[in-house]
Design a protein around this motif. Sequence first.
Motif, PDB file in Angstrom:
ATOM      1  N   SER A  30      44.680   6.279 101.743  1.00 25.98           N
ATOM      2  CA  SER A  30      45.356   6.507 102.113  1.00 25.98           C
ATOM      3  C   SER A  30      46.616   5.749 102.195  1.00 25.98           C
ATOM      4  CB  SER A  30      45.791   7.838 100.754  1.00 25.98           C
ATOM      5  OG  SER A  30      47.483   7.844 101.150  1.00 25.98           O
ATOM      6  N   MET A  35      49.515   4.056 100.485  1.00 25.46           N
ATOM      7  CA  MET A  35      49.546   4.755  98.961  1.00 25.46           C
ATOM      8  C   MET A  35      50.096   5.070  99.550  1.00 25.46           C
ATOM      9  SD  MET A  35      45.998   3.155  98.153  1.00 25.46           S
ATOM     10  CE  MET A  35      45.606   4.363  96.690  1.00 25.46           C
ATOM     11  N   SER A  38      51.421   9.357  94.101  1.00 26.61           N
ATOM     12  CA  SER A  38      51.262   8.399  92.784  1.00 26.61           C
ATOM     13  C   SER A  38      50.681   7.245  92.715  1.00 26.61           C
ATOM     14  CB  SER A  38      52.715   8.104  91.853  1.00 26.61           C
ATOM     15  OG  SER A  38      53.198   7.495  92.919  1.00 26.61           O
ATOM     16  N   GLN A  39      50.627   6.809  93.909  1.00 31.23           N
ATOM     17  CA  GLN A  39      49.616   5.039  93.560  1.00 31.23           C
ATOM     18  C   GLN A  39      47.975   5.654  94.119  1.00 31.23           C
ATOM     19  OE1 GLN A  39      51.436   3.342  97.264  1.00 31.23           O
ATOM     20  NE2 GLN A  39      51.995   1.418  95.543  1.00 31.23           N
ATOM     21  N   TRP A  40      47.834   6.681  94.697  1.00 25.98           N
ATOM     22  CA  TRP A  40      46.445   7.140  94.999  1.00 25.98           C
ATOM     23  C   TRP A  40      45.937   7.629  93.346  1.00 25.98           C
ATOM     24  CZ3 TRP A  40      42.905   6.114  97.675  1.00 25.98           C
ATOM     25  CH2 TRP A  40      41.725   6.468  98.270  1.00 25.98           C
ATOM     26  N   ARG A  42      46.285   6.491  90.823  1.00 27.63           N
ATOM     27  CA  ARG A  42      45.622   5.575  90.043  1.00 27.63           C
ATOM     28  C   ARG A  42      44.697   4.803  89.536  1.00 27.63           C
ATOM     29  NH1 ARG A  42      50.892   1.629  91.569  1.00 27.63           N
ATOM     30  NH2 ARG A  42      52.269   3.422  90.835  1.00 27.63           N
ATOM     31  N   ARG A 127      42.629  -2.809  93.203  1.00 28.39           N
ATOM     32  CA  ARG A 127      43.530  -3.334  93.235  1.00 28.39           C
ATOM     33  C   ARG A 127      43.286  -5.587  93.379  1.00 28.39           C
ATOM     34  NH1 ARG A 127      46.652  -2.104  98.675  1.00 28.39           N
ATOM     35  NH2 ARG A 127      47.788   0.089  97.989  1.00 28.39           N
TER      36      ARG A 127
END
Length: 183
Positions: A30, A35, A38-40, A42, A127
Amino acid sequence: MGKKSARPTFGNKEITIVNNAVAMAEELVSNHFKMSASQWLRPKYDVETLTDLTDEEIVDGPFAQIIRYEGKLKGGVLGSSAYDFYKICIQDHAILSTLRMHPEMALSPFALYVVTHELVHIVRFSRFLQNFKASDNEKLDEERRVHAITHDILIPVNIQGLDAVLDFYSTWRPPLDGLKTIP
């Protein structure tokens, strides 16, 4: 009789070590990819060891493998409610066998490397930096990239025994000869 029955599995002590490695690997990956929490969330994934794997998720050779499943949001009927769900399938038997053959390595740093490596793959898949269904040559190039990224993430970490693990994987880090080193 299933594939699991003939293979050694982690005991409670080893499961605790692997769980700690997962927590540390999540934080390191992370931070490396910058990240947020919240991105983690996803790239949805889970990590399971041999006792929780189905026969189809067990392989001989690799220390872990990622299987991609399709998840669906509860109540979702549209295609837009589908998402990729990745399962990191830890192969206890392969790890335990390698640790027996390499007494200079310990489970904690080895598990940290393996999980960090698999999480880097998941971030790159999520990604769209690498296609999950790549050709064999593309997969080999990607393995080299991910080993290089894993090394970069772990080299500053001060954990006893990590140097032996990094040395163990050194053949996967030759110069990337023209490979794009995408973070």
